[in-house]
Design a protein around this motif. Structure first.
Motif, PDB file in Angstrom:
ATOM      1  N   ASP A 114       3.620   3.610  -1.132  1.00  0.00           N
ATOM      2  CA  ASP A 114       4.303   3.763  -2.414  1.00  0.00           C
ATOM      3  C   ASP A 114       5.093   5.068  -2.375  1.00  0.00           C
ATOM      4  O   ASP A 114       4.516   6.162  -2.439  1.00  0.00           O
ATOM      5  CB  ASP A 114       3.289   3.773  -3.559  1.00  0.00           C
ATOM      6  CG  ASP A 114       3.929   3.658  -4.925  1.00  0.00           C
ATOM      7  OD1 ASP A 114       4.990   4.282  -5.129  1.00  0.00           O
ATOM      8  OD2 ASP A 114       3.353   2.971  -5.792  1.00  0.00           O
TER       9      ASP A 114
ATOM     10  N   TYR B  60      -6.392   4.462   3.459  1.00  0.00           N
ATOM     11  CA  TYR B  60      -6.589   3.349   2.535  1.00  0.00           C
ATOM     12  C   TYR B  60      -8.032   2.855   2.635  1.00  0.00           C
ATOM     13  O   TYR B  60      -8.560   2.675   3.739  1.00  0.00           O
ATOM     14  CB  TYR B  60      -5.646   2.191   2.893  1.00  0.00           C
ATOM     15  CG  TYR B  60      -4.182   2.537   2.875  1.00  0.00           C
ATOM     16  CD1 TYR B  60      -3.602   3.200   1.799  1.00  0.00           C
ATOM     17  CD2 TYR B  60      -3.353   2.164   3.935  1.00  0.00           C
ATOM     18  CE1 TYR B  60      -2.242   3.493   1.784  1.00  0.00           C
ATOM     19  CE2 TYR B  60      -1.991   2.445   3.930  1.00  0.00           C
ATOM     20  CZ  TYR B  60      -1.439   3.121   2.856  1.00  0.00           C
ATOM     21  OH  TYR B  60      -0.095   3.406   2.838  1.00  0.00           O
TER      22      TYR B  60
ATOM     23  N   TYR C  37      -5.132   7.961  -5.062  1.00  0.00           N
ATOM     24  CA  TYR C  37      -4.252   6.813  -4.838  1.00  0.00           C
ATOM     25  C   TYR C  37      -5.046   5.524  -4.660  1.00  0.00           C
ATOM     26  O   TYR C  37      -4.609   4.463  -5.124  1.00  0.00           O
ATOM     27  CB  TYR C  37      -3.338   7.024  -3.637  1.00  0.00           C
ATOM     28  CG  TYR C  37      -2.385   5.857  -3.489  1.00  0.00           C
ATOM     29  CD1 TYR C  37      -1.315   5.695  -4.375  1.00  0.00           C
ATOM     30  CD2 TYR C  37      -2.587   4.874  -2.530  1.00  0.00           C
ATOM     31  CE1 TYR C  37      -0.470   4.603  -4.286  1.00  0.00           C
ATOM     32  CE2 TYR C  37      -1.737   3.779  -2.427  1.00  0.00           C
ATOM     33  CZ  TYR C  37      -0.689   3.646  -3.309  1.00  0.00           C
ATOM     34  OH  TYR C  37       0.140   2.561  -3.235  1.00  0.00           O
TER      35      TYR C  37
ATOM     36  N   TRP D 252     -10.835  -2.585  -1.171  1.00  0.00           N
ATOM     37  CA  TRP D 252      -9.799  -3.485  -1.686  1.00  0.00           C
ATOM     38  C   TRP D 252     -10.176  -4.944  -1.462  1.00  0.00           C
ATOM     39  O   TRP D 252     -10.058  -5.777  -2.365  1.00  0.00           O
ATOM     40  CB  TRP D 252      -8.469  -3.210  -0.985  1.00  0.00           C
ATOM     41  CG  TRP D 252      -7.916  -1.832  -1.151  1.00  0.00           C
ATOM     42  CD1 TRP D 252      -8.477  -0.778  -1.840  1.00  0.00           C
ATOM     43  CD2 TRP D 252      -6.700  -1.339  -0.602  1.00  0.00           C
ATOM     44  NE1 TRP D 252      -7.680   0.327  -1.748  1.00  0.00           N
ATOM     45  CE2 TRP D 252      -6.579   0.023  -1.003  1.00  0.00           C
ATOM     46  CE3 TRP D 252      -5.699  -1.894   0.182  1.00  0.00           C
ATOM     47  CZ2 TRP D 252      -5.490   0.813  -0.634  1.00  0.00           C
ATOM     48  CZ3 TRP D 252      -4.610  -1.113   0.548  1.00  0.00           C
ATOM     49  CH2 TRP D 252      -4.502   0.222   0.143  1.00  0.00           C
TER      50      TRP D 252
ATOM     51  N   PRO E 231       0.823  -1.223   0.000  1.00  0.00           N
ATOM     52  CA  PRO E 231       0.000   0.000   0.000  1.00  0.00           C
ATOM     53  C   PRO E 231       0.858   1.274   0.000  1.00  0.00           C
ATOM     54  O   PRO E 231       0.532   2.246  -0.681  1.00  0.00           O
ATOM     55  CB  PRO E 231      -0.813  -0.129   1.288  1.00  0.00           C
ATOM     56  CG  PRO E 231      -0.871  -1.597   1.554  1.00  0.00           C
ATOM     57  CD  PRO E 231       0.484  -2.102   1.129  1.00  0.00           C
TER      58      PRO E 231
ATOM     59  N   TYR F  64      -4.252   2.275  -6.731  1.00  0.00           N
ATOM     60  CA  TYR F  64      -3.950   0.991  -6.106  1.00  0.00           C
ATOM     61  C   TYR F  64      -4.904  -0.097  -6.599  1.00  0.00           C
ATOM     62  O   TYR F  64      -4.469  -1.217  -6.928  1.00  0.00           O
ATOM     63  CB  TYR F  64      -4.027   1.118  -4.577  1.00  0.00           C
ATOM     64  CG  TYR F  64      -3.569  -0.116  -3.834  1.00  0.00           C
ATOM     65  CD1 TYR F  64      -2.239  -0.275  -3.475  1.00  0.00           C
ATOM     66  CD2 TYR F  64      -4.459  -1.125  -3.488  1.00  0.00           C
ATOM     67  CE1 TYR F  64      -1.792  -1.403  -2.784  1.00  0.00           C
ATOM     68  CE2 TYR F  64      -4.036  -2.259  -2.792  1.00  0.00           C
ATOM     69  CZ  TYR F  64      -2.707  -2.385  -2.451  1.00  0.00           C
ATOM     70  OH  TYR F  64      -2.275  -3.514  -1.768  1.00  0.00           O
TER      71      TYR F  64
ATOM     72  N   TYR G 241       0.337   9.481  -4.273  1.00  0.00           N
ATOM     73  CA  TYR G 241       0.265   8.957  -2.920  1.00  0.00           C
ATOM     74  C   TYR G 241       0.078  10.118  -1.939  1.00  0.00           C
ATOM     75  O   TYR G 241       0.821  11.106  -1.978  1.00  0.00           O
ATOM     76  CB  TYR G 241       1.532   8.170  -2.560  1.00  0.00           C
ATOM     77  CG  TYR G 241       1.428   7.478  -1.215  1.00  0.00           C
ATOM     78  CD1 TYR G 241       0.826   6.242  -1.098  1.00  0.00           C
ATOM     79  CD2 TYR G 241       1.881   8.104  -0.055  1.00  0.00           C
ATOM     80  CE1 TYR G 241       0.699   5.613   0.134  1.00  0.00           C
ATOM     81  CE2 TYR G 241       1.759   7.492   1.187  1.00  0.00           C
ATOM     82  CZ  TYR G 241       1.159   6.241   1.273  1.00  0.00           C
ATOM     83  OH  TYR G 241       1.015   5.641   2.493  1.00  0.00           O
TER      84      TYR G 241
END
Length: 537
Positions: free
Chosen positions: A182, A230, A194, A235, A180, A198, A188
């Protein structure tokens, strides 16, 4: 939760039985053990005494693993492959500004990586497709900071693709790590941009390379770096949608969790039960991660990651751990209900180094030498009770010598004692105990102990432990006896035992410090009688 009083050495007396054995007169505990065996044999030979219909299995105790988690647990060991620009610069955490021209592994052979894994007992390989520096080992459409900007194969190479193909041909499972954090990508720190970036890269990895069995991500990030939120739930949903067979690793699950350290070992007590809501990726309590939660609502077993070398990436100045050290880590990871993820980094030529291969070969020989001979197979089995009555062979004690977890001994309901007896015609010498639970029925055992009958005809505790799960391995000083009993002291519901093994490990040095409750008069000194010649021990 059910508590079982420890088996009493002075069990109720029975009419005296006379048997001819090559050892002293039978004590009361011995008589009871043999009586159990006689009753069990009698009922098996008398169909009229048995039910016409088999007893169904007991109800599972929640939570239980998914099919993907079961497959992951059965893997036991996987190879981690840290590889990238750091391999060529001597770094661990790259800056993200190294010129891609440094990446040029002229002898790269992913088939060799997979062969090393398969030959030495690792059925999965996990590659750092992108580490924290942002350099991609596949030609991503979303960045030029990848193999396509390197001199390797004139920019037309694809490390992920070569590894995926080699693994598919060899029948080895594939896992991928996508960091995650970067340090190269300019977006980022911009939350929406981002997360889109991702997920775009994740989609590439999970749609180009066939079946991916594990997706590995973490919350690693250096101090003073950009703040970043995140979208983990997004995800996770994407991963499960694109790769239904994959388990997701992170500090907090959802499918498998970080054990809380990078030393390769779990807590002495280690539950697969966990509360994902009590953990946060990048900020978890190490003790909670190491031990799990006996009251957890989620099934999230632990994964123990450790490197064969001091660093995660290959560095010419470093040497690998010894085979004996890896064996110790095996006892403390696989032997504590976890998966061992051993990092073996390819070198700057693109090959796993010869010295690492030699250690892995010796590690494999050690495991084979110890665990290929289960001494329990030479014993006569009996149990305090059997589900459906002693004639019920479906859940009888004979199941504990069948490899695997899908057949098991189950006691009858509402019993005061849960005991498995092993009786031998000749004395057995051992210093390792193995127990497995049928984890598809839930993790149940809370406390247990192993007794041997000493020279005075008294039961003596050799070792006691907490939690079993998929696999528990316990070491202790060498003991000898004709008679053993495994006693389950406390359990979440009726305990179930899938496998029991006793072994002689002549390589490990085991003292009195850990997990031991024994008297010196029935312990023997450790003798160096191994015939294996291991250069790296």
């Amino acid at each position: 939760m059910i508590k079982n009083p420890r088996a009493n050495p002075d069990e109720p007396s029975i009419p005296k039985l006379k048997f001819k054995f090559k050892h002293p007169i039978l004590s009361k505990p011995q008589q009871i053990s043999i009586l159990h065996l006689l009753i069990f044999t009698l009922l098996q030979s008398s169909p009229s005494l048995a039910s016409l219909h088999p007893k169904p299995p007991p109800l599972p105790i929640l939570p239980i693993p998914s099919s993907q988690q079961l497959s992951w647990q059965l893997t036991e060991m996987a190879l981690f492959l840290h590889f990238g620009t750091n391999t060529f610069t001597g770094s661990e955490w790259g800056t993200g500004h190294v010129d891609p021209s440094v990446f040029n592994p002229t002898k790269l052979d992913a088939t060799q990586w997979v062969k090393v894994a398969k030959d030495f007992g690792f059925s999965k390989v996990i590659l750092t497709a992108k580490h924290h520096d942002g350099f991609c080992l596949w030609p991503s459409e979303y960045t030029d900071y990848s193999v396509k900007s390197s001199p390797w194969k004139n920019g037309s190479g694809d490390v992920v693709g070569e590894l995926a193909e080699a693994a598919r041909i060899a029948g080895v499972k594939l896992g991928l790590y996508l960091s995650p954090w970067d340090r190269h990508e300019s977006c980022y720190g911009k939350t929406l941009d981002y997360n889109e970036y991702y997920m775009g890269q994740m989609t590439e990895l999970l749609t180009r390379y066939g079946v991916v069995e594990e997706v590995w991500l973490d919350g690693a990030k250096g101090e003073g770096e950009k703040d970043m939120e995140y979208f983990f739930e997004d995800w996770f949903s994407l991963i499960h949608q694109l790769q239904p067979r994959a388990v997701i690793f992170s500090d907090a699950g959802p499918d498998t969790r970080w054990v809380g350290d990078e030393g390769g070992y779990a807590g002495n007590t280690c539950w697969s039960l966990f509360n994902c809501s009590a953990a946060k990726i990048g900020d978890t309590d190490p003790k909670y991660s190491q031990e799990g939660d006996p009251f957890g609502c989620d099934w999230v077993p632990a994964e123990c990651d450790v490197s064969i070398r001091p660093g995660w990436f290959w560095h010419a100045s470093e040497i690998p751990k010894s085979a004996r050290t890896l064996l110790d880590l095996y006892y403390k990871s696989v032997g504590r209900n976890c998966l061992l993820l051993l990092n073996v980094p390819p070198n700057s030529s693109g090959l796993i180094s010869d010295e690492d291969i030699q250690v892995l070969r010796e590690f494999n020989e050690l495991r084979s030498s110890i665990f290929s001979n289960n001494l329990a197979e030479g014993g006569l089995l009996s149990a305090s009770s059997v589900r459906g009555g002693l004639a019920g062979t479906r859940f009888g004690p004979q199941n504990i010598l069948e490899k695997g977890i899908f057949s098991y001994w189950a006691p009858d309901k509402q019993q005061a004692n849960w005991v498995i007896y092993l009786d031998f015609q000749e004395h057995v010498t051992f210093n390792v105990l193995e127990i497995q639970e049928p984890i598809h029925m839930g993790q149940r055992i809370i406390e247990f102990h192993l007794d041997i009958l000493n020279e005075k005809g008294q039961w003596q505790t050799v070792i006691d432990g907490t939690t079993v799960g998929y696999r528990r391995l316990l070491q202790f000083s060498i003991v000898e006896s004709y008679h053993l009993r495994l006693v389950i002291d406390k359990s979440r519901g009726d305990p179930l035992v899938a496998y029991v093994g006793i072994y002689l490990d002549s390589f490990s040095i085991v003292g009195y410090a850990a997990h031991k409750r024994s008297n010196s008069f029935f312990n023997k000194a450790l003798k160096p009688f191994s015939k294996l010649k291991l250069s790296s021990l």
